[in-house]
Design a protein around this motif. Structure first.
Motif, PDB file in Angstrom:
ATOM      1  N   ILE A 622       0.855  -1.187   0.000  1.00  0.00           N
ATOM      2  CA  ILE A 622       0.000   0.000   0.000  1.00  0.00           C
ATOM      3  C   ILE A 622       0.893   1.240   0.000  1.00  0.00           C
ATOM      4  O   ILE A 622       1.732   1.409   0.886  1.00  0.00           O
ATOM      5  CB  ILE A 622      -0.940   0.022   1.216  1.00  0.00           C
ATOM      6  CG1 ILE A 622      -1.880  -1.187   1.184  1.00  0.00           C
ATOM      7  CG2 ILE A 622      -1.759   1.317   1.254  1.00  0.00           C
ATOM      8  CD1 ILE A 622      -2.767  -1.317   2.408  1.00  0.00           C
ATOM      9  N   VAL A 623       0.712   2.105  -1.005  1.00  0.00           N
ATOM     10  CA  VAL A 623       1.566   3.289  -1.114  1.00  0.00           C
ATOM     11  C   VAL A 623       0.811   4.580  -0.820  1.00  0.00           C
ATOM     12  O   VAL A 623       1.430   5.610  -0.566  1.00  0.00           O
ATOM     13  CB  VAL A 623       2.240   3.374  -2.502  1.00  0.00           C
ATOM     14  CG1 VAL A 623       3.233   2.232  -2.679  1.00  0.00           C
ATOM     15  CG2 VAL A 623       1.218   3.362  -3.638  1.00  0.00           C
ATOM     16  N   SER A 624      -0.525   4.558  -0.867  1.00  0.00           N
ATOM     17  CA  SER A 624      -1.272   5.761  -0.474  1.00  0.00           C
ATOM     18  C   SER A 624      -2.719   5.404  -0.152  1.00  0.00           C
ATOM     19  O   SER A 624      -3.246   4.395  -0.638  1.00  0.00           O
ATOM     20  CB  SER A 624      -1.231   6.833  -1.574  1.00  0.00           C
ATOM     21  OG  SER A 624      -2.019   6.454  -2.676  1.00  0.00           O
ATOM     22  N   ILE A 625      -3.340   6.238   0.673  1.00  0.00           N
ATOM     23  CA  ILE A 625      -4.754   6.089   1.038  1.00  0.00           C
ATOM     24  C   ILE A 625      -5.402   7.464   0.916  1.00  0.00           C
ATOM     25  O   ILE A 625      -4.875   8.455   1.440  1.00  0.00           O
ATOM     26  CB  ILE A 625      -4.917   5.545   2.482  1.00  0.00           C
ATOM     27  CG1 ILE A 625      -4.327   4.135   2.588  1.00  0.00           C
ATOM     28  CG2 ILE A 625      -6.388   5.541   2.895  1.00  0.00           C
ATOM     29  CD1 ILE A 625      -4.326   3.561   3.995  1.00  0.00           C
ATOM     30  N   ASP A 626      -6.524   7.538   0.209  1.00  0.00           N
ATOM     31  CA  ASP A 626      -7.231   8.808   0.003  1.00  0.00           C
ATOM     32  C   ASP A 626      -8.583   8.749   0.697  1.00  0.00           C
ATOM     33  O   ASP A 626      -9.536   8.146   0.180  1.00  0.00           O
ATOM     34  CB  ASP A 626      -7.421   9.062  -1.493  1.00  0.00           C
ATOM     35  CG  ASP A 626      -7.946  10.469  -1.788  1.00  0.00           C
ATOM     36  OD1 ASP A 626      -8.598  11.049  -0.901  1.00  0.00           O
ATOM     37  OD2 ASP A 626      -7.722  10.971  -2.900  1.00  0.00           O
ATOM     38  N   PRO A 627      -8.712   9.373   1.886  1.00  0.00           N
ATOM     39  CA  PRO A 627      -9.970   9.301   2.629  1.00  0.00           C
ATOM     40  C   PRO A 627     -11.103  10.093   1.980  1.00  0.00           C
ATOM     41  O   PRO A 627     -12.268   9.879   2.313  1.00  0.00           O
ATOM     42  CB  PRO A 627      -9.597   9.892   3.999  1.00  0.00           C
ATOM     43  CG  PRO A 627      -8.447  10.795   3.717  1.00  0.00           C
ATOM     44  CD  PRO A 627      -7.690  10.164   2.597  1.00  0.00           C
ATOM     45  N   ILE A 628     -10.768  11.005   1.083  1.00  0.00           N
ATOM     46  CA  ILE A 628     -11.803  11.809   0.423  1.00  0.00           C
ATOM     47  C   ILE A 628     -12.397  11.051  -0.769  1.00  0.00           C
ATOM     48  O   ILE A 628     -13.619  10.979  -0.935  1.00  0.00           O
ATOM     49  CB  ILE A 628     -11.234  13.166  -0.022  1.00  0.00           C
ATOM     50  CG1 ILE A 628     -10.784  13.964   1.211  1.00  0.00           C
ATOM     51  CG2 ILE A 628     -12.270  13.955  -0.824  1.00  0.00           C
ATOM     52  CD1 ILE A 628     -10.078  15.257   0.870  1.00  0.00           C
ATOM     53  N   MET A 629     -11.516  10.449  -1.584  1.00  0.00           N
ATOM     54  CA  MET A 629     -11.984   9.718  -2.761  1.00  0.00           C
ATOM     55  C   MET A 629     -12.274   8.248  -2.460  1.00  0.00           C
ATOM     56  O   MET A 629     -12.682   7.498  -3.341  1.00  0.00           O
ATOM     57  CB  MET A 629     -10.946   9.814  -3.881  1.00  0.00           C
ATOM     58  CG  MET A 629     -10.663  11.231  -4.337  1.00  0.00           C
ATOM     59  SD  MET A 629     -12.162  12.159  -4.733  1.00  0.00           S
ATOM     60  CE  MET A 629     -12.781  11.225  -6.124  1.00  0.00           C
ATOM     61  N   ASP A 637       3.980  -5.355  -8.744  1.00  0.00           N
ATOM     62  CA  ASP A 637       4.872  -5.531  -9.906  1.00  0.00           C
ATOM     63  C   ASP A 637       5.127  -4.207 -10.620  1.00  0.00           C
ATOM     64  O   ASP A 637       5.011  -4.104 -11.851  1.00  0.00           O
ATOM     65  CB  ASP A 637       4.276  -6.549 -10.892  1.00  0.00           C
ATOM     66  CG  ASP A 637       4.218  -7.953 -10.302  1.00  0.00           C
ATOM     67  OD1 ASP A 637       5.043  -8.250  -9.425  1.00  0.00           O
ATOM     68  OD2 ASP A 637       3.349  -8.721 -10.728  1.00  0.00           O
ATOM     69  N   GLU A 638       5.442  -3.173  -9.833  1.00  0.00           N
ATOM     70  CA  GLU A 638       5.793  -1.838 -10.350  1.00  0.00           C
ATOM     71  C   GLU A 638       4.623  -1.132 -11.033  1.00  0.00           C
ATOM     72  O   GLU A 638       4.809  -0.137 -11.734  1.00  0.00           O
ATOM     73  CB  GLU A 638       6.995  -1.938 -11.309  1.00  0.00           C
ATOM     74  CG  GLU A 638       8.240  -2.513 -10.618  1.00  0.00           C
ATOM     75  CD  GLU A 638       9.408  -2.694 -11.566  1.00  0.00           C
ATOM     76  OE1 GLU A 638       9.262  -2.350 -12.754  1.00  0.00           O
ATOM     77  OE2 GLU A 638      10.460  -3.189 -11.124  1.00  0.00           O
ATOM     78  N   ARG A 639       3.394  -1.638 -10.843  1.00  0.00           N
ATOM     79  CA  ARG A 639       2.196  -0.945 -11.333  1.00  0.00           C
ATOM     80  C   ARG A 639       1.401  -0.455 -10.130  1.00  0.00           C
ATOM     81  O   ARG A 639       1.265  -1.169  -9.139  1.00  0.00           O
ATOM     82  CB  ARG A 639       1.309  -1.879 -12.168  1.00  0.00           C
ATOM     83  CG  ARG A 639       1.949  -2.391 -13.450  1.00  0.00           C
ATOM     84  CD  ARG A 639       0.947  -3.250 -14.221  1.00  0.00           C
ATOM     85  NE  ARG A 639       0.417  -4.320 -13.402  1.00  0.00           N
ATOM     86  CZ  ARG A 639      -0.887  -4.614 -13.293  1.00  0.00           C
ATOM     87  NH1 ARG A 639      -1.794  -3.920 -13.955  1.00  0.00           N
ATOM     88  NH2 ARG A 639      -1.283  -5.613 -12.532  1.00  0.00           N
ATOM     89  N   ASP A 640       0.863   0.747 -10.202  1.00  0.00           N
ATOM     90  CA  ASP A 640       0.034   1.290  -9.132  1.00  0.00           C
ATOM     91  C   ASP A 640      -1.429   0.998  -9.439  1.00  0.00           C
ATOM     92  O   ASP A 640      -1.985   1.497 -10.429  1.00  0.00           O
ATOM     93  CB  ASP A 640       0.258   2.799  -8.983  1.00  0.00           C
ATOM     94  CG  ASP A 640       1.584   3.115  -8.302  1.00  0.00           C
ATOM     95  OD1 ASP A 640       2.228   2.168  -7.808  1.00  0.00           O
ATOM     96  OD2 ASP A 640       1.972   4.292  -8.263  1.00  0.00           O
ATOM     97  N   ILE A 641      -2.063   0.186  -8.588  1.00  0.00           N
ATOM     98  CA  ILE A 641      -3.446  -0.238  -8.775  1.00  0.00           C
ATOM     99  C   ILE A 641      -4.322   0.520  -7.780  1.00  0.00           C
ATOM    100  O   ILE A 641      -4.068   0.483  -6.578  1.00  0.00           O
ATOM    101  CB  ILE A 641      -3.613  -1.756  -8.547  1.00  0.00           C
ATOM    102  CG1 ILE A 641      -2.563  -2.540  -9.344  1.00  0.00           C
ATOM    103  CG2 ILE A 641      -5.031  -2.194  -8.886  1.00  0.00           C
ATOM    104  CD1 ILE A 641      -2.649  -2.367 -10.832  1.00  0.00           C
TER     105      ILE A 641
END
Length: 731
Positions: A622-629, A637-641
């Motif tokens: 997990i690289v980020s969490i957006d509480p608004i969206m 594998d180097e892709r951001d899902i």
């Protein structure tokens, strides 16, 4: 005597989305700040509530109001409205946007959103796109609240209620009242037991045909989860009758109806004891098994049909001269079994290459690929998982894909594949690594895309655990005797230097592994107490292995035979998260489905999601969490899902994973808790699979007795599959 308490939710201290249990702080009508506890599904900060229950004195936390029931109303103060909107309840609105809107419209804010949402454009910094998002989310939230009221007491989480609404829209309540068993068919995360609870509360008779039919389907699905392709009719009837608590005659009657309607398939097959059994299939699995049989027949008979295959130019090759030149060009020396495997793969339309670690499968593949390139033959390399494909690419120096990406998923066409029997792959040879992981469904899709006359090479270790999905494809193909099989057994000198390789072969032969001072990469910490065993696992990952061997914690994988217990996957993940990625106020986090997801967490995808292009077993962080969206981003594998919060029930934490889920992967180091509390899972093939996941270091933590039990238990869990029989019949 029941007490009524009214007020506004100030803060939610704890909320379990699975069962709705909540601990919250509430401002009551006298402005007191009190603690309220109980099942409050769908509750949110800022909500005005009327609670029914009673006061109780908790020995640790003091006076609390225990909630037995509740209803919500909209907040009536400016502060309450601002908290309500900014709580993360409405997708697209965070604290900043909420403040701007409420400062502009005041007490009229909620009426404006409800009746005149276009006026939100008047608020500073609120654009048209944001207004559309707020309007849609507000409308959905209103319907979801109605749905939650309808579902109260049925154990349905807010997350699942939202999924139900997303699937059925405004017709959700009507559909549930008419056919609640649709839930188990339509919505991931809802099984028969939840659907049945709703159905029973709606008054659907205990022995209704609809309930019994749903129970039969559920049993078949559960059997599929255990790897079975079909279920014997008598076993299916017994299991369904026990589950439903109805007479077997009722199950037989419903099953006959399902078979007559061709909703299921049944046929007589030979049983292991030489007798005959009636096999009952879910239709997709029946078509997959018969489809695999037919496609293998077509591939295997290609030479008979046309007199040649796409690799017929290798026929008559002076193999010894060719191999001598090949060895000189590559600077390698091929063993006789490797040379024979290459010749077999080039001369037979379908070949299986099997062997344990260190027996030269990769060298054989590299040599085979070199010959294909020399003759300008087209080939493709693939494996069932992303990690296995990456390993294959690194080992061979050639591009490799997952099977799903090789076939190119087409979500817009009912999650079919672009490459199939109508549009086959443009290859002369297809090479599949980690073929022991192939389940019957994926194999069917794969074989449909192999062009007529092309060669297929399945590479795998037959001693690994079978696939997570239904079937035992590699073993069945080998056991059928209808295709060419080459076994590599010689352990090469460079592999003999590794105790991991040596011990893997000892384990599969039923011998205890070599341990002691002379062994540098294979260890056993003998610990009897299971809690101390768990403590040691945590310490090894967090401190001991990084300090002694220089392997960082994020390159160490814990593999457990079981999901439950002190050294099971679930508990170890909680403890490893606390130790390796603790809450510190700086890393964003969100509790979803009763689990805390935090930036930096290691997670794993648990089902195929064709929309997101991620598949069962994919590992990421997990690289980020957006509480608004309402999203979190996982790097795989180097892709951001980007995951919507609704999809996070497909993710589990993955510092510790089951041995089954580790198939096809390789890690620098593995730590394996192996204790007698895992008695049911102490099996030779499971231990062998776990050990062979490590590249540099294996550490077992547990008891010598557990290790001995596993090594002497060579039983292979039998799966109900008829592929080997069908292939023999085909020949």
């Amino acid at each position: 005597m029941e007490t009524i308490l009214k007020g506004v939710i100030e803060r939610i201290t704890y909320h379990n989305e699975e069962n709705g249990y909540t601990v919250a702080r509430l401002h009551d009508e006298t402005s007191r700040l009190v603690t309220v506890v109980g099942k409050m599904v769908g509750i949110s900060v800022g909500a005005a509530v009327e609670l029914h229950g009673d006061w109780a004195q908790h020995p640790q936390y003091g006076l609390q109001f225990k909630v037995e029931g509740y209803k919500t109303t909209l907040p009536a103060t400016v502060k309450g409205i601002e908290k309500y909107l900014g709580s993360g309840l409405i997708k697209g609105v965070g604290p900043v946007t909420a403040k701007r809107i409420v400062q502009h419209f005041g007490l009229d804010t909620l009426r404006i959103i409800d009746e005149e949402p276009e006026r939100l454009l008047e608020a500073p910094g609120v654009g048209r796109k944001r207004v559309q998002m707020i309007t849609k989310a507000w409308d959905e939230q209103r319907h979801i609240q109605d749905l939650m009221i309808f579902l109260q007491g049925h154990g349905v989480s807010t997350n699942l209620a939202v999924k139900i609404y997303k699937r059925y829209g405004d017709a959700a309540i009507s559909i549930l009242q008419t056919d609640p068993y649709r839930l188990q068919r339509d919505i991931f995360g809802i099984g028969f037991l939840t659907a049945d609870k709703i159905a029973q509360s709606l008054g659907i008779p205990h022995d209704s045909p609809a309930r019994v039919a749903a129970g039969i389907s559920y049993v078949l699905q559960e059997q599929t989860s255990d790897g079975h392709v079909f279920t014997p009719r008598n076993e299916l009837v017994d299991k369904a009758a026990e589950l439903l608590k109805v007479e077997a005659e009722k199950v037989e009657e419903a099953l006959t109806g399902l078979l007559s309607a061709q909703a299921l398939h049944a046929e007589d097959l030979p049983a292991a004891d030489g007798k005959t059994l009636t096999a009952v299939y879910l239709l997709p699995l029946y078509y997959a098994e018969t489809g695999v049989t037919e496609r293998l027949r077509l591939l295997n008979d290609a030479r008979l049909a046309s007199g040649s295959t796409r690799l017929s130019l290798f026929e008559g090759t002076p193999w010894q001269q060719t191999l001598n030149r090949l060895q000189g060009a590559l600077g390698i020396e091929l063993a006789p079994a490797q040379a024979r495997a290459i010749a077999t793969a080039l001369s037979h339309p379908v070949t299986v290459l099997t062997g344990g670690p260190g027996t030269g499968k990769t060298t054989t593949l590299k040599a085979l690929i070199h010959l294909l390139q020399q003759k300008r033959r087209r080939f493709a390399l693939a494996a069932p998982t992303g990690r296995a494909a990456k390993r294959m690419a690194e080992a061979t120096g050639q591009a490799a894909k997952t099977i799903h990406r090789l076939l190119e998923v087409n979500p817009s066409a009912g999650f079919s594949f672009r490459f199939n029997d109508q549009n086959p792959l443009q290859v002369d040879m297809l090479i599949i690594d980690e073929a022991s992981m192939l389940d019957i469904n994926l194999t069917h899709h794969l074989l449909r895309a192999v062009p007529q006359g092309a060669h297929l090479l399945l590479v795998g270790d037959i001693d690994q655990l079978p696939s997570v999905g239904p079937g035992n494809v590699l073993r069945d193909i080998i056991d059928s005797g209808v295709v060419a099989v080459e076994r590599l057994q010689q352990i090469f000198r460079q592999a003999q230097d590794s105790a991991i390789v040596t011990n893997a072969h000892r384990i599969i032969r039923g011998q205890m592994p070599l341990l002691g001072n002379e062994v540098r990469d294979f260890f056993l910490f003998h610990i009897e107490d299971v809690e101390q065993c768990a403590d040691m696992v945590i310490d090894l990952v967090a401190q001991r292995i990084p300090r002694r061997f220089g392997i960082p914690a994020n390159e160490i994988q814990v593999l457990s035979p079981m999901h439950r217990g002190a050294v099971g996957v679930a508990t170890l993940n909680q403890r490893l998260q606390q130790r390796l990625n603790p809450a510190d106020g700086r890393r964003p986090e969100r509790t979803l489905g009763g689990r805390v997801f935090r930036v930096g967490d290691r997670v794993m995808q648990t089902r195929n999601n064709y929309d997101l292009d991620v598949f069962n077993g994919d590992l990421g962080e997990i690289v980020s969490i957006d509480p608004i969206m309402h999203t979190l981003i996982v790097r795989i594998d180097e892709r951001d899902i980007t995951y919507d919060w609704l999809d996070t029930d497909e993710l589990v934490h993955a510092w510790a994973i089951s041995v089954h889920k580790s198939q096809g992967s390789e890690y620098r180091a593995v730590v394996i808790p192996f204790h007698t509390t895992h008695y049911m899972m102490l099996q030779r093939h499971l231990l062998y699979t776990a050990v062979t996941r490590a590249r540099e270091l294996v550490v077992l933590v547990g008891t010598r007795r557990a290790l001995g039990i596993a090594i002497h238990n060579d039983a292979v869990t039998q799966r109900y599959t008829a592929l080997a029989h069908r292939l023999r019949q085909m020949s």
